[in-house]
Design a protein around this motif. Structure first.
Motif, mmCIF file in Angstrom:
data_model
loop_
_atom_site.group_PDB
_atom_site.id
_atom_site.type_symbol
_atom_site.label_atom_id
_atom_site.label_comp_id
_atom_site.label_asym_id
_atom_site.label_seq_id
_atom_site.Cartn_x
_atom_site.Cartn_y
_atom_site.Cartn_z
ATOM 1 N N LEU A 68 7.570 -0.949 -11.403
ATOM 2 C CA LEU A 68 8.320 0.155 -10.825
ATOM 3 C C LEU A 68 9.202 -0.310 -9.677
ATOM 4 C CD1 LEU A 68 9.025 3.124 -10.591
ATOM 5 C CD2 LEU A 68 6.961 3.454 -9.211
ATOM 6 N N THR A 69 8.665 -1.194 -8.842
ATOM 7 C CA THR A 69 9.455 -1.714 -7.729
ATOM 8 C C THR A 69 10.673 -2.474 -8.244
ATOM 9 O OG1 THR A 69 7.515 -1.885 -6.290
ATOM 10 C CG2 THR A 69 9.417 -3.243 -5.726
ATOM 11 N N TRP A 70 10.462 -3.320 -9.246
ATOM 12 C CA TRP A 70 11.557 -4.109 -9.824
ATOM 13 C C TRP A 70 12.623 -3.189 -10.427
ATOM 14 C CZ3 TRP A 70 12.648 -5.356 -15.223
ATOM 15 C CH2 TRP A 70 13.608 -6.358 -15.380
ATOM 16 N N PHE A 142 18.298 8.594 4.588
ATOM 17 C CA PHE A 142 17.098 9.412 4.717
ATOM 18 C C PHE A 142 16.697 10.010 3.371
ATOM 19 C CE2 PHE A 142 18.522 10.509 9.316
ATOM 20 C CZ PHE A 142 18.118 9.253 9.729
ATOM 21 N N ARG A 143 17.703 10.402 2.601
ATOM 22 C CA ARG A 143 17.459 11.117 1.346
ATOM 23 C C ARG A 143 16.664 10.284 0.356
ATOM 24 N NH1 ARG A 143 22.484 12.468 0.459
ATOM 25 N NH2 ARG A 143 22.951 10.787 -0.992
ATOM 26 N N THR A 144 17.032 9.038 0.174
ATOM 27 C CA THR A 144 16.347 8.192 -0.798
ATOM 28 C C THR A 144 14.899 7.940 -0.381
ATOM 29 O OG1 THR A 144 18.437 7.124 -1.337
ATOM 30 C CG2 THR A 144 16.432 6.016 -2.049
ATOM 31 N N VAL A 145 14.690 7.685 0.890
ATOM 32 C CA VAL A 145 13.321 7.493 1.384
ATOM 33 C C VAL A 145 12.508 8.765 1.170
ATOM 34 C CG1 VAL A 145 11.922 7.186 3.460
ATOM 35 C CG2 VAL A 145 13.886 5.700 3.060
ATOM 36 N N VAL A 156 4.242 3.795 1.726
ATOM 37 C CA VAL A 156 5.207 3.185 2.642
ATOM 38 C C VAL A 156 5.508 1.756 2.206
ATOM 39 C CG1 VAL A 156 5.551 2.379 5.010
ATOM 40 C CG2 VAL A 156 4.520 4.626 4.595
ATOM 41 N N GLU A 157 4.457 1.051 1.807
ATOM 42 C CA GLU A 157 4.633 -0.349 1.399
ATOM 43 C C GLU A 157 5.523 -0.463 0.163
ATOM 44 O OE1 GLU A 157 1.128 0.245 3.854
ATOM 45 O OE2 GLU A 157 1.758 1.177 1.963
ATOM 46 N N GLU A 167 8.858 -1.563 6.763
ATOM 47 C CA GLU A 167 7.969 -0.407 6.666
ATOM 48 C C GLU A 167 8.181 0.554 7.828
ATOM 49 O OE1 GLU A 167 3.948 -1.616 6.161
ATOM 50 O OE2 GLU A 167 4.368 -2.870 4.399
ATOM 51 N N ALA A 168 8.442 0.005 9.011
ATOM 52 C CA ALA A 168 8.685 0.868 10.171
ATOM 53 C C ALA A 168 9.917 1.740 9.952
ATOM 54 C CB ALA A 168 8.852 0.021 11.435
#
Length: 223
Positions: A68-70, A142-145, A156-157, A167-168
């Motif tokens: 999924l990350t890839w 902001f929207r994508t996060v 978060v990771e 991550e912050a």
């Protein structure tokens, strides 16, 4: 079947196995694309192009991150590129051009689900459109996060890995996105409350007329 097993089948020549991967991740990847291009049709195109790119580069995936990350990274890159093209294209559209209301996405939302009462369907549709509109109005970063964290409940990771940001930064942007969205929806709620249970002229007339009809006379006969 695990992702790695599906990928092995695809690489072995079973192209149909790729469908399993697409159906498994269609929703989060579509939402990711949608959060960047803010258009349903464009998001679908982005996702299809990303899948094609992933398919042709599947042998390069080493499993150093989750599937999924890839895939999300591919979608994000494609969506950003598509968004830039959309902005350039918008700059050359004639200012006086009229929108095509027949094919405008908003028109599709007017079709009601036959299994719901019309009033319920319209209220649900209106609320959904309002929330989607306010999410679309969030700044892109902001929207994508927000889409990944709130709608897809991604950690978060994982969000950090998908977007390539610390991550912050994920935490800060998510907190800020929720605040902006809460403020926007609160304003809409305030506006809606001002007009709630409106007592317009027609209702006033009906009540007056109803009372006098039950009294046995017209509203002007009591003087």
């Amino acid at each position: 079947m695990s992702d790695s097993e599906i990928i092995r089948r695809v690489l072995a020549g079973d192209r149909n196995a790729f469908e399993l991967l697409m159906r498994r991740y269609n929703r989060p990847l579509y939402r990711t694309a949608r959060s960047i291009v803010t258009d349903d049709a464009e998001a679908e195109d982005v996702l299809q192009e990303a899948y094609l790119l992933a398919f042709h580069n599947l042998e390069k995936f080493r499993g150093e991150s989750t599937t999924l990350t890839w895939l999300t990274r591919i979608v994000v890159n494609n969506a950003i590129a598509r968004s830039r093209k959309i902005k350039r294209r918008a700059e050359i559209i004639a200012i006086g051009s009229e929108p095509d209301w027949e094919t405008h996405p908003a028109s599709a939302s007017l079709h009601l689900d036959s299994t719901e009462q019309p009033e319920q369907a319209m209220e649900r549709s209106a609320m959904r459109r309002l929330i989607e509109k306010k999410i679309d109005d969030l700044p892109e970063t902001f929207r994508t996060v927000f889409m990944l964290r709130a709608l897809e409940e991604m950690s978060v990771e994982d969000t950090s890995a998908c977007l390539g940001i610390p991550e912050a930064t994920v935490r800060t942007r998510y907190f800020r996105a929720k605040g902006l969205l809460r403020e926007a929806l609160s304003r809409e709620m305030d506006f809606a409350l001002e007009g709630a249970f409106s007592f317009d002229g027609a209702r006033c007339d009906r009540i007056v007329s109803g009372v006098f009809s039950r009294l046995g006379g017209a509203s002007g006969d009591h003087a």
